[in-house]
Design a protein around this motif. Structure first.
Motif, PDB file in Angstrom:
ATOM      1  N   PHE A   9       5.104 -53.776 -37.925  1.00  0.00           N
ATOM      2  CA  PHE A   9       6.303 -54.347 -38.522  1.00  0.00           C
ATOM      3  C   PHE A   9       6.324 -55.860 -38.280  1.00  0.00           C
ATOM      4  N   VAL A  10       7.133 -56.547 -39.074  1.00  0.00           N
ATOM      5  CA  VAL A  10       7.263 -57.998 -38.925  1.00  0.00           C
ATOM      6  C   VAL A  10       7.776 -58.341 -37.528  1.00  0.00           C
ATOM      7  N   GLN A  11       7.110 -59.342 -36.906  1.00  0.00           N
ATOM      8  CA  GLN A  11       7.544 -59.818 -35.590  1.00  0.00           C
ATOM      9  C   GLN A  11       7.661 -61.336 -35.528  1.00  0.00           C
ATOM     10  N   LYS A  12       6.815 -62.026 -36.305  1.00  0.00           N
ATOM     11  CA  LYS A  12       6.809 -63.490 -36.262  1.00  0.00           C
ATOM     12  C   LYS A  12       6.616 -64.084 -37.659  1.00  0.00           C
ATOM     13  N   VAL A  13       7.115 -65.295 -37.822  1.00  0.00           N
ATOM     14  CA  VAL A  13       6.832 -66.071 -39.031  1.00  0.00           C
ATOM     15  C   VAL A  13       6.404 -67.473 -38.617  1.00  0.00           C
ATOM     16  N   VAL A  14       5.647 -68.114 -39.499  1.00  0.00           N
ATOM     17  CA  VAL A  14       5.328 -69.529 -39.334  1.00  0.00           C
ATOM     18  C   VAL A  14       6.132 -70.295 -40.366  1.00  0.00           C
ATOM     19  N   LEU A  15       6.952 -71.234 -39.896  1.00  0.00           N
ATOM     20  CA  LEU A  15       7.811 -72.032 -40.763  1.00  0.00           C
ATOM     21  C   LEU A  15       7.207 -73.411 -40.983  1.00  0.00           C
ATOM     22  N   LYS A  20       5.417 -69.739 -44.319  1.00  0.00           N
ATOM     23  CA  LYS A  20       4.005 -69.825 -44.697  1.00  0.00           C
ATOM     24  C   LYS A  20       3.187 -68.615 -44.252  1.00  0.00           C
ATOM     25  N   GLU A  21       3.581 -67.993 -43.151  1.00  0.00           N
ATOM     26  CA  GLU A  21       2.839 -66.840 -42.643  1.00  0.00           C
ATOM     27  C   GLU A  21       3.805 -65.818 -42.063  1.00  0.00           C
ATOM     28  N   VAL A  22       3.431 -64.540 -42.163  1.00  0.00           N
ATOM     29  CA  VAL A  22       4.183 -63.452 -41.549  1.00  0.00           C
ATOM     30  C   VAL A  22       3.193 -62.604 -40.764  1.00  0.00           C
TER      31      VAL A  22
END
Length: 306
Positions: free
Chosen positions: A211-217, A204-206
């Motif tokens: 650079f990419v470090q976290k995502v919301v699942l 749902k979120e990056v």
């Protein structure tokens, strides 16, 4: 009104390569693109598997080199030209854009195909900076890293297995409860200790700093949301060929790609297709360049014969 020998639609690797060959054969060659030259490749941060580039090259630099070659041989590149209508039948083909009416003896279609983008607001911000659509192109950048693969089809399964050559761990995010791939590939994936699968899950979120470090699942089954650290995301949720203009006149596969023979010829004489827009198995920069080479040569032969 603009008259030319060869009109190429699309200024990615296939289109620019076709332009190099056609204009080098002393044909009046025009390349038309709805945006800036370069296609998907121009927005690729690093390319490490293109032959002759001394290891790693930025996508924008590679495409600038191709563009310069085409221009040096005499090609004309008209960018920012949105196509309004086409007529591919007859000896003279017709393409109308917002500003010009183009008439050509031969047409090469190289409008490409685009991966369906990860449906999060920050996708464009992190594209090439943690969000990728080609493990073959970018997987080596993630040696000993923790990465995510998004998808549940054949590409997601096979690319997850490919990434085990580089990444320390791979988490597959599948919005379904099953994979749609060959049984042998699924079995190999499920037995691999480097790979973990999260079912019924979506990103749902990056977020991240540069650079990419976290995502919301998001778990679709129980509604739970949780954060997860990651070094990169590889997305395989389908491709979208840019064939809407040609569906009523050219032979199109069930997946929307233009069907050609080995000479890149379509079902209409004098009309060729090259690159990712074409119905084929492998889509890489090098295969697009190969298609463009053949299309440029065959367009010249078609015109000479006529």
């Amino acid at each position: 009104m603009v008259h030319c020998d060869v009109l190429i639609i699309g200024a990615g690797p296939a289109g620019l390569t076709a332009a190099i060959y056609a204009s080098r054969s002393k044909l009046h060659t025009i390349v038309v693109d709805s945006s800036l030259p370069g296609g998907q490749v121009a927005s690729t941060y690093h390319i490490s598997n293109y032959p002759g580039t001394n290891g790693v090259i930025r996508g924008i630099d590679l495409m600038e080199n191709m563009k310069k070659q085409a221009l040096d041989f005499g090609s004309q590149i008209d960018d920012m030209q949105s196509i309004k209508s086409i007529n591919l039948t007859g000896d003279e083909k017709y393409i109308q854009t917002e500003t010009n009416d183009y008439y050509a003896k031969s047409i090469i279609i190289a409008t490409g195909a685009e991966p369906r983008k990860l449906p999060v607001e920050s996708e464009r911000e992190y594209r090439g900076r943690g969000i990728h659509y080609c493990a073959t192109c970018d997987g080596a950048l993630y040696t000993d890293a923790n990465v995510i693969v998004v998808g549940g089809g054949t590409s997601a399964v096979e690319e997850s297995l490919f990434l085990t050559r580089y990444a320390k761990s791979i988490t597959v995010i599948n919005r379904s409860t099953e994979f749609k791939a060959s049984r042998s590939s699924i079995d190999e994936l499920m037995k691999n200790p480097q790979i973990n699968v999260l079912w019924n899950t979506e990103i749902k979120e990056v977020s991240g700093e540069n650079f990419v470090q976290k995502v919301v699942l998001y778990n679709k089954e129980n509604g739970e949301r949780k954060e997860m650290d990651t070094d990169g995301i590889f997305v395989y949720i389908g491709m979208e060929p840019n064939t809407s203009l040609f569906k009523d006149v050219l032979n199109i596969s069930e997946y929307g790609y233009i069907i050609t023979d080995n000479s890149m010829a379509t079902n209409i004489p004098g009309v060729f297709a090259a690159g990712d827009i074409r119905d084929k198995e492998i889509r890489q920069i090098s295969t697009a360049v190969g298609d463009g080479t053949i299309a440029g040569i065959m367009a010249e032969r078609y015109i000479s014969h006529k």
